[in-house]
Write an enzyme that holds these catalytic residues in place. Sequence first.
Site, short mmCIF file in Angstrom:
data_model
loop_
_atom_site.label_atom_id
_atom_site.label_comp_id
_atom_site.label_asym_id
_atom_site.label_seq_id
_atom_site.Cartn_x
_atom_site.Cartn_y
_atom_site.Cartn_z
N LYS A 191 -10.52 55.21 0.61
CA LYS A 191 -9.40 55.25 -0.34
C LYS A 191 -9.74 56.27 -1.41
O LYS A 191 -10.53 56.02 -2.31
CB LYS A 191 -9.20 53.86 -0.95
CG LYS A 191 -7.79 53.60 -1.45
CD LYS A 191 -7.35 54.40 -2.65
CE LYS A 191 -7.91 53.83 -3.95
NZ LYS A 191 -7.45 54.64 -5.11
N GLU A 224 -18.56 55.62 -22.66
CA GLU A 224 -18.44 56.79 -21.81
C GLU A 224 -17.11 57.47 -22.07
O GLU A 224 -16.05 56.87 -21.91
CB GLU A 224 -18.53 56.37 -20.33
CG GLU A 224 -18.53 57.54 -19.39
CD GLU A 224 -18.70 57.14 -17.93
OE1 GLU A 224 -18.15 56.10 -17.53
OE2 GLU A 224 -19.39 57.88 -17.19
N CYS A 236 -20.21 61.32 -14.05
CA CYS A 236 -20.76 60.03 -14.48
C CYS A 236 -22.17 60.20 -15.03
O CYS A 236 -22.61 59.44 -15.87
CB CYS A 236 -20.75 59.05 -13.31
SG CYS A 236 -21.35 59.80 -11.80
N GLU A 244 -21.61 52.81 -7.74
CA GLU A 244 -22.11 53.93 -8.53
C GLU A 244 -21.13 54.07 -9.68
O GLU A 244 -20.00 54.52 -9.48
CB GLU A 244 -22.19 55.18 -7.66
CG GLU A 244 -23.14 56.22 -8.20
CD GLU A 244 -22.44 57.23 -9.07
OE1 GLU A 244 -22.32 56.94 -10.29
OE2 GLU A 244 -22.00 58.26 -8.58
#
Lengths: 281, 504, 317
Positions: B205, B410, B313, B279
């Site tokens: 996906k 973040e 990331c 992750e």
Amino acid sequence: MSRVDVRKTYKLYIGGEFPRSESGRSYPALDARGRVVARVAQASRKDLRDAVRHARNAQASWAARSGYNRGQILYRVAEMIEDRFETFVSQVQVTDPDRRRARREVTEAIDTIVWYAGWADKFAQIYGNLNPVAGPFFNISAPEPTGVVGIVAPQDSALLGLVSRLSAVLVSGNTAVVIASESRPMPAVTLAEVLATSDVPPGVVNILTGHTDELIPWLADHMDVNAIDAAGATPEQRRRIQEGAVHNVKRVVLDGEFGDRSPYVIAAFTETKTVWHPKGL
Amino acid sequence: MEPQTTENTEVASRKADVLAPRIEWEYVPSRESTDIVEIADRYDLFIGGEFRKPKSGKYFPTVDPATEETLAEVAEAGPDDVDAAVAAARAAFEDGWGRMPGSERAKYIFRIARMIQERSRELAVLETLDGGKPIKESRDVDLPQVAANFFYYAGWADKLEYAFPGFRPEPLGVAGQVIPWNFPLLMLAWKVAPALATGNTVVLKPAETTPLTALVFAEITAEAGLPPGVFNVVTGAGETGAAVVGHPDVDKVAFTGSTEVGKLIQSQVAGTRKRLTLELGGKAAHVIFDDAPIDQAIEGVVNGIFFNQGHVCCAGSRLFVQENIHDLFVDKLKARLATLRVGDPLDKNTDVGAINSRQQLEKIRQLVEAGVEEGAEIYQPQCELPDRGYWFVPTLFTGVSQSHRIAQEEIFGPVLSIMSFRTPAEAVEKANNTPYGLSAGVWTSKGSRILWMADRMKAGVVWANTYNKFDPASPFGGYKESGFGREGGRHGLLNYVKHAGGRP
Amino acid sequence: MTLTPTRQAILPDRLTNSTLTSFLRSVPSVDEVAVAERVASLSTRSIKRESKAHALRMAISMMDLTTLEGMDTPGKVIQMSSKAVRPDPTDPSIPSVAAVCVYPAMVPYARQAVEGTGVKVASVATYFPSGQVDIGLKVEETRQVVEAGADEIDMVINRGAFLSGDYFRVFDEIVRVKEACGDAHLKVILETGELQTLDNVRRASVLAMAAGADFIKTSTGKVSPAATLPATLVMLEAIRDFWAATGVKVGMKPAGGIRTAKDAIRYLVVLNETLGEEWMSPDWFRIGASSLLNDVLMQIRWLETGRYQSADYFTKD
């Protein structure tokens, strides 16, 4: 009237070029029934000397390439053999007329190269490791190529035997001087033509055809050869190789130790380097 | 050179000039041609080796973030479509992919790698159009890495017996993989290559804002002759992802994305037998000591936070500079920022492209506003931005404290928070003072200090005197709330195999 | 020793080999891998057609057209000088090069050939390329060459002294040659191929600039590798920081191995990104080359005609 065919001259492969022997000699290649099918170059000790010099010159930069790059080049070799599939089959059939067996020999050879190609950026992950030493030190061991490797190719399996020994030597960054099967030299010469058009840098592989008894002592005694794969040597020749190896402490790998596909053959032509480094402020 | 103070004010003013070179003279836009890509008006789902219309009948637009124009409509997979995809993957697994000799599987994957190399420019342009990243990066980083990952894992397919001593590996079955929008095709490669190499089948996906390259990849697998059902793509948003993760016949879930969604997935998977790898987010510390190779450290920091607009990331979003070089370093950094070229991602000279979506742009704006409100000092170089599209100027914050939101959350954008430290121990303490633990960076000329720091940083990847380096042979993944499991290298195989007959 | 006050600002108060050594240790270290990445990334910058035509003309105007061979003769030097003044006889819009660069014995011929054209005469001195003689001889040679009409002196640093740690000697020799130059401009050749590490390159750059170099130059062209983009980037960064610290502008000259128009443009890109427009002129940037000129001319013609060019149509002098 039928067309007169153009025949190939079977030459040596040294430093990326295809010379005849400097000695000007050739010898007949025979088919299964003992008929002469071609004359192939008969390498001399000087051809061998030149081959080692080219292998030495090519070694550092071949080893300096990334494993990924070496792997892709080997994979390219497999692609090119597949492309000349029928040529190889017919040349294997010269000495082994069974077509099914010949086809199997060629497909196995291709798959074996692909198998070794995959090891190029992996074998260090198997043999390399972090060593948990006592004390504030970072300590890793990693394999490096031994250097210039002489290969006495298997006599019977002219293509599969050769590519499986050769791939294992090349994959870690060694360069090679090959003494091809004396009685079945044709696939080795055609393999050289494949190598020359597969992005394998000149000098990384050098292939000599000729009399093994004549060439092996020079290879065994050569002070700039670091290791010898004696897969195709007779018992007497092995003994000669082992004796010659003493002069510069060559590593000698005998046939049958690991089989056609094994990461342990790759390991046999590597040196383990261990690095210590302090951890501290 | 040592920072020298001088009384000469003329010198000081020249210094400002020299530190901010002007670059107008030559890089007139040099736009990569889009002729190489043909984008269809509408894309369907890739299930069982063919493109199928969604049972829902619904489609959603995917937008070029640099122009806000719709590139194509993409099918929205509902639960029935996901069901069909999982069924196709299951059938392909049972029909032989799982039992096929590794050497044969390898040859399919090598083929795919080669075909990616052959179509790499097309895929790079499409990646840039759909996601907004500079063509320079999609061309020179993403695509070469994508091909390399397939090459690397192709080679493992027939060597699994050597990967883990004493472990007889078997595939898990059907892997449901949900990937993000920051490296659409590269994240696909990280997930799909090891899954296929180990004999699993895949339902992928992709992110709803960047589905196009995955669909071209689907086409490539078909051209490569990959057996139908081995690889399937279901496009859609969060609900589609949840349907994949929650499907009872999925054996393995692999997710890359935010920690927030990762936690939802972890709870969704709880109580099942599904294997899971995550992750997730990061807030990496990038530590600069006073003996660092300073000009290269500047480049490392710039690369660490502005690569891919900071949509990374593992971005080095918290910069810790040793106090005695803090001012000099910040001056040099500001001067370097002035030379960054922000704009049209298809311009080969662009360093910083478009923000991936309006939603992400909003999030970045909010956090930057919070930074200003909390009292950090903001610096943004002058730069002209295009009228349309989603853009954010490269931003520095100085005077940041650990307690500021911009030091904790973040941002996932081109925004760097700069703090200082005095001793290595303090650097470590601050670096680890976060729920995240994906990556870290250290710059110093002293090797033993690098290793001392690496030992103490709670992060899955530590870059020393470099940053944002990736290689298929190198494992990647996080500590703590940055997730678990490693992708890449030999370690990456372990997420996709089980031991034959129980415990190893 | 006489030093200009602003240059001295970065140096220790009392100059000895020991104080100079500790000063050079404070010069930031350089990471070779990261430098290579940076130049690789700058090398992907692409430039539009019109800008390229502009950049290529600029490259010609920055060129030190060079011949440094044992077989050089007055005839060769005069022919080369004529090419230097008018690189393309069929296209008057092509500028002259910045200078011709020759051995000392050839200076009078070069002087005569370019007199009144604006093209400068540069000469290598200090017993180029090795520089392995006593400093007295180096100074004497420099004086003679200046007297013979050289506008610019390209000296070599004492690499032996540098590599053995005798930085003071390196520094002192540059100072004394600079004195001998009088009004002539001094370019100091570091011979980066022999210094090998980029740490050395950066230190030698600082040392040369502090000692009075008007330009710092990568190479003699007699050692491989000659100019490289990484060495050039490191030298440009040293120039930038020297300027920031002292207010003194120093020029840069990569030399040797730059053979194609594409190479030249890469150097200009690195220059532009590191030092900016201020340095984009022959006053502050030179390219030392012997075979680059015709390739640049061919590229200009290709841009103008849209046809790839043949070397047959460009004069060889």
